[in-house]
Motif scaffolding. Structure first.
Motif, PDB file in Angstrom:
ATOM      1  N   ALA A 194       0.848  -1.203   0.000  1.00  0.00           N
ATOM      2  CA  ALA A 194       0.000   0.000   0.000  1.00  0.00           C
ATOM      3  C   ALA A 194       0.879   1.248   0.000  1.00  0.00           C
ATOM      4  O   ALA A 194       0.423   2.335  -0.347  1.00  0.00           O
ATOM      5  CB  ALA A 194      -0.913  -0.005   1.222  1.00  0.00           C
ATOM      6  N   ASN A 245       3.310  12.574  -8.010  1.00  0.00           N
ATOM      7  CA  ASN A 245       2.661  11.555  -7.170  1.00  0.00           C
ATOM      8  C   ASN A 245       1.181  11.931  -7.017  1.00  0.00           C
ATOM      9  O   ASN A 245       0.766  12.988  -7.504  1.00  0.00           O
ATOM     10  CB  ASN A 245       3.350  11.457  -5.792  1.00  0.00           C
ATOM     11  CG  ASN A 245       3.703  12.833  -5.244  1.00  0.00           C
ATOM     12  OD1 ASN A 245       2.887  13.742  -5.308  1.00  0.00           O
ATOM     13  ND2 ASN A 245       4.908  12.997  -4.742  1.00  0.00           N
ATOM     14  N   ALA A 246       0.429  11.121  -6.315  1.00  0.00           N
ATOM     15  CA  ALA A 246      -1.002  11.429  -6.130  1.00  0.00           C
ATOM     16  C   ALA A 246      -1.177  12.721  -5.335  1.00  0.00           C
ATOM     17  O   ALA A 246      -2.139  13.473  -5.547  1.00  0.00           O
ATOM     18  CB  ALA A 246      -1.698  10.267  -5.422  1.00  0.00           C
ATOM     19  N   THR A 247      -0.261  12.983  -4.425  1.00  0.00           N
ATOM     20  CA  THR A 247      -0.326  14.214  -3.625  1.00  0.00           C
ATOM     21  C   THR A 247      -0.293  15.434  -4.536  1.00  0.00           C
ATOM     22  O   THR A 247      -1.084  16.370  -4.390  1.00  0.00           O
ATOM     23  CB  THR A 247       0.869  14.257  -2.644  1.00  0.00           C
ATOM     24  OG1 THR A 247       0.859  13.059  -1.883  1.00  0.00           O
ATOM     25  CG2 THR A 247       0.818  15.457  -1.733  1.00  0.00           C
ATOM     26  N   SER A 251      -3.104  13.535   1.989  1.00  0.00           N
ATOM     27  CA  SER A 251      -3.040  14.137   0.648  1.00  0.00           C
ATOM     28  C   SER A 251      -4.414  14.498   0.111  1.00  0.00           C
ATOM     29  O   SER A 251      -4.533  15.299  -0.801  1.00  0.00           O
ATOM     30  CB  SER A 251      -2.348  13.171  -0.327  1.00  0.00           C
ATOM     31  OG  SER A 251      -1.044  12.937   0.137  1.00  0.00           O
ATOM     32  N   ASN A 274      -6.317   3.730   2.411  1.00  0.00           N
ATOM     33  CA  ASN A 274      -5.039   3.098   2.756  1.00  0.00           C
ATOM     34  C   ASN A 274      -5.005   2.717   4.233  1.00  0.00           C
ATOM     35  O   ASN A 274      -4.175   1.931   4.665  1.00  0.00           O
ATOM     36  CB  ASN A 274      -3.851   4.017   2.424  1.00  0.00           C
ATOM     37  CG  ASN A 274      -3.802   5.237   3.298  1.00  0.00           C
ATOM     38  OD1 ASN A 274      -4.813   5.899   3.488  1.00  0.00           O
ATOM     39  ND2 ASN A 274      -2.642   5.540   3.840  1.00  0.00           N
ATOM     40  N   ASP A 304      -9.520  10.056  -5.068  1.00  0.00           N
ATOM     41  CA  ASP A 304      -8.155   9.685  -4.737  1.00  0.00           C
ATOM     42  C   ASP A 304      -8.059   8.184  -5.030  1.00  0.00           C
ATOM     43  O   ASP A 304      -8.552   7.351  -4.261  1.00  0.00           O
ATOM     44  CB  ASP A 304      -7.894   9.996  -3.263  1.00  0.00           C
ATOM     45  CG  ASP A 304      -6.551   9.461  -2.794  1.00  0.00           C
ATOM     46  OD1 ASP A 304      -5.865   8.795  -3.596  1.00  0.00           O
ATOM     47  OD2 ASP A 304      -6.199   9.699  -1.627  1.00  0.00           O
ATOM     48  N   ALA A 334      -5.283   6.371  -5.338  1.00  0.00           N
ATOM     49  CA  ALA A 334      -3.953   5.817  -5.043  1.00  0.00           C
ATOM     50  C   ALA A 334      -4.018   4.337  -4.674  1.00  0.00           C
ATOM     51  O   ALA A 334      -3.125   3.560  -5.032  1.00  0.00           O
ATOM     52  CB  ALA A 334      -3.287   6.626  -3.923  1.00  0.00           C
ATOM     53  N   GLN A 335      -5.090   3.935  -3.952  1.00  0.00           N
ATOM     54  CA  GLN A 335      -5.169   2.539  -3.505  1.00  0.00           C
ATOM     55  C   GLN A 335      -6.123   1.687  -4.333  1.00  0.00           C
ATOM     56  O   GLN A 335      -6.297   0.508  -4.051  1.00  0.00           O
ATOM     57  CB  GLN A 335      -5.595   2.470  -2.030  1.00  0.00           C
ATOM     58  CG  GLN A 335      -4.619   3.108  -1.062  1.00  0.00           C
ATOM     59  CD  GLN A 335      -3.281   2.387  -0.979  1.00  0.00           C
ATOM     60  OE1 GLN A 335      -3.144   1.230  -1.391  1.00  0.00           O
ATOM     61  NE2 GLN A 335      -2.273   3.064  -0.464  1.00  0.00           N
ATOM     62  N   SER A 376      -1.142   7.043  -8.021  1.00  0.00           N
ATOM     63  CA  SER A 376       0.294   6.956  -7.714  1.00  0.00           C
ATOM     64  C   SER A 376       0.896   5.874  -8.586  1.00  0.00           C
ATOM     65  O   SER A 376       0.568   4.702  -8.403  1.00  0.00           O
ATOM     66  CB  SER A 376       0.521   6.501  -6.272  1.00  0.00           C
ATOM     67  OG  SER A 376      -0.122   7.296  -5.355  1.00  0.00           O
ATOM     68  N   HIS A 426       3.955   4.865  -8.498  1.00  0.00           N
ATOM     69  CA  HIS A 426       4.874   4.017  -7.716  1.00  0.00           C
ATOM     70  C   HIS A 426       4.127   2.924  -6.936  1.00  0.00           C
ATOM     71  O   HIS A 426       4.761   2.053  -6.354  1.00  0.00           O
ATOM     72  CB  HIS A 426       5.734   4.862  -6.772  1.00  0.00           C
ATOM     73  CG  HIS A 426       4.930   5.604  -5.748  1.00  0.00           C
ATOM     74  ND1 HIS A 426       4.639   6.938  -5.862  1.00  0.00           N
ATOM     75  CD2 HIS A 426       4.338   5.189  -4.617  1.00  0.00           C
ATOM     76  CE1 HIS A 426       3.901   7.306  -4.835  1.00  0.00           C
ATOM     77  NE2 HIS A 426       3.709   6.260  -4.063  1.00  0.00           N
ATOM     78  N   LYS A 427       2.802   2.998  -6.873  1.00  0.00           N
ATOM     79  CA  LYS A 427       2.029   1.909  -6.244  1.00  0.00           C
ATOM     80  C   LYS A 427       1.484   0.971  -7.317  1.00  0.00           C
ATOM     81  O   LYS A 427       0.648   0.112  -7.049  1.00  0.00           O
ATOM     82  CB  LYS A 427       0.849   2.488  -5.448  1.00  0.00           C
ATOM     83  CG  LYS A 427       1.259   3.381  -4.276  1.00  0.00           C
ATOM     84  CD  LYS A 427       0.052   3.762  -3.464  1.00  0.00           C
ATOM     85  CE  LYS A 427       0.226   5.024  -2.655  1.00  0.00           C
ATOM     86  NZ  LYS A 427       1.287   5.029  -1.671  1.00  0.00           N
TER      87      LYS A 427
HETATM   88  C1  LIG Z   1      -5.147   6.737  -0.244  1.00  0.00           C
HETATM   89  C2  LIG Z   1      -3.883   7.478  -0.551  1.00  0.00           C
HETATM   90  N1  LIG Z   1      -3.953   8.707  -1.049  1.00  0.00           N
HETATM   91  C3  LIG Z   1      -2.868   9.412  -1.356  1.00  0.00           C
HETATM   92  C4  LIG Z   1      -1.610   8.915  -1.150  1.00  0.00           C
HETATM   93  C5  LIG Z   1      -0.416   9.726  -1.502  1.00  0.00           C
HETATM   94  O1  LIG Z   1       0.195   9.155  -2.601  1.00  0.00           O
HETATM   95  P1  LIG Z   1       1.564   9.697  -3.183  1.00  0.00           P
HETATM   96  O2  LIG Z   1       2.628   9.163  -2.321  1.00  0.00           O
HETATM   97  O3  LIG Z   1       1.600   9.159  -4.573  1.00  0.00           O
HETATM   98  O4  LIG Z   1       1.488  11.161  -3.156  1.00  0.00           O
HETATM   99  C6  LIG Z   1      -1.466   7.630  -0.620  1.00  0.00           C
HETATM  100  C7  LIG Z   1      -0.140   7.062  -0.335  1.00  0.00           C
HETATM  101  O5  LIG Z   1       0.023   6.169   0.424  1.00  0.00           O
HETATM  102  C8  LIG Z   1      -2.633   6.890  -0.334  1.00  0.00           C
HETATM  103  O6  LIG Z   1      -2.556   5.656   0.164  1.00  0.00           O
END
Ligand SMILES: Cc1ncc(COP(=O)(O)O)c(C=O)c1O
Length: 405
Positions: free
Chosen positions: A25, A88-90, A117, A170, A195, A197-198, A218, A220-221
């Motif tokens: 994760a 990144n997602a942020t 984020s 996450n 969002d 990312a997950q 993201s 990288h995930k």
């Molecule tokens: C649900 C969720 N949103 C946002 C992020 C932030 O992702 P990034 O590291 O790509 O900015 C994460 C990272 O763990 C995440 O799990």
């Protein structure tokens, strides 16, 4: 899925005594094809894409264009212009929050289990621009409370401007009912930002059928390089939105007293980019595209079931979210009582049996702080994990719990 064969693609899993990597994760492992694509950029075409016309530049530009096309296909985006590369997602979520224009009476809804984020950019907006940010409380088992959401939308009425939620948390792996949320939000003409990312790494994602406006992810995930993320947005919204980084690449032209914006995605990709990352993203998404994402999701749930059943009755341990693993994807996040120090146990798991998990608040400080918890110990599986990996986690974790009691 032929796990044995898939695992051979990942150098980290081909060691004589491979680790049980259960911190997916946070960041996933990378296959040879991604590592080779990164290396190819630096060794074979180490030039500048999008500008230089020599052979290096042309190859980089073409490969990046192909990566964007692959991503658009993966998410069923209508146009490649809707895929923006970010850090990144942020970065992607900040671009949405800071790129749109707001009025003081706009209401923004998030939930009580968002990653920082998808919380802090909205809190910042509230602090700096006076918008009204409200938090939708979850059900007691941490699942999304559609009734509470509906009544908060109704209370906000025509002031509701944005709903921004994670598709999968996450903190606990719980999936949010995006289609239902979007249906309600659209009754109030609100924008919907997801969002992802997950979710993007673990299940099929179709940005069109969800009816949403923005989707942050993201890379990288998703087997891709560090320092890479992405933002999908509807083309008209992207073209009308401000970029949070202006300069080279972001304009069609400039004069001493004015300039003309470029369109999406160029407008949002200011400065010389992470070319190796963008090129290797194509390799990562090609890899994922060959998998059946429904099967990936099922496999992770099966592994989570083994983890959850193995630890749920241990003294001083409780699972965050519903006991049923099928509602938590590949994430098994455990609250531990004060006799069980999460960081020490995480260290021990790695040292004793090469099991890698995450301990702490996972950037969801707000959820832990509001409930007075220090953090959790989170094991998160991906498609390349085996039953042996998760059993190793259960066995070593159970021994650690006994040792600390
Ligand atoms: C649900 C969720 N949103 C946002 C992020 C932030 O992702 P990034 O590291 O790509 O900015 C994460 C990272 O763990 C995440 O799990």
């Amino acid at each position: 899925m032929d796990l044995k064969q898939l695992r051979e693609d990942f150098p980290a899993l081909c060691e004589e005594h491979p680790v049980a990597y259960l911190d997916n994760a946070c960041v996933t492992l990378r296959p040879h094809s991604v590592i080779n694509a990164i290396s190819d950029y630096y060794t074979k075409t180490p030039g500048c894409g999008g500008r230089s016309v020599h052979r290096y530049g042309t190859t980089v530009s073409k490969t990046i264009a192909q990566s964007r096309k692959t991503l658009a296909g993966f998410f069923n985006a209508p146009s490649v212009n809707e895929i923006v590369f970010t850090r990144n997602a942020t970065h992607s979520l900040n671009q949405v929050a800071k790129g749109l224009s707001w009025n003081k009476d706009d209401i923004i809804l998030t939930t009580d289990r968002e990653h920082n984020s998808n919380l802090v950019p909205w809190l910042q907006l509230e602090q700096e621009q006076g918008v009204d940010h409200r938090v939708v409380p979850s059900n007691a088992d941490n699942t999304f409370d559609l009734e509470a959401f509906e009544s908060m939308c109704s209370e906000a009425g025509n002031r509701l401007r944005m709903v921004s939620v994670s598709q999968v948390g996450n903190l606990d792996g719980i999936e949010t009912p995006i289609r239902e949320i979007t249906k309600i939000a659209k009754d109030y003409d609100a924008l919907v930002c997801i969002d992802g990312a997950q979710s993007a790494p673990h299940m099929p994602v179709d940005v069109q059928s969800m009816g949403i406006d923005f989707f942050a992810f993201s890379i990288h995930k998703m087997l891709g390089p560090s320092g890479m993320g992405g933002l999908w947005g509807k083309e008209d919204l992207l073209n009308s939105m401000r970029t949070i980084q202006s300069g080279g690449q972001t304009v069609k032209t400039s004069h001493y007293d004015r300039f003309e914006w470029a369109k999406s995605p160029s407008k949002f990709e200011g400065g010389l980019g992470h070319f190796a990352g963008m090129m290797a993203t194509g390799a990562a998404i090609d890899y994922l595209s060959k998998l059946d994402m429904n099967q990936v999701h099922e496999h992770e749930i099966n592994l989570n079931r083994i983890m959850s059943n193995g630890v749920k009755d241990l003294d001083g341990v409780s699972i965050i979210g519903p006991e049923d693993a099928s509602q938590r994807g590949g994430i098994c996040s455990l609250l531990l009582d004060e006799k069980l120090p999460a960081h020490d146990i995480a260290l021990l798991l790695d040292e004793v049996s090469g099991v890698m998990v995450r301990s702490g608040q996972h950037c969801v400080h707000s959820w832990f702080n509001s409930r007075g918890y220090n953090g959790s110990l989170r094991a998160s599986a991906y498609f390349y994990n085996t039953e042996e990996d998760v059993k190793r986690f259960v066995d070593t974790f159970s021994e650690a719990v006994q040792a600390f009691q």
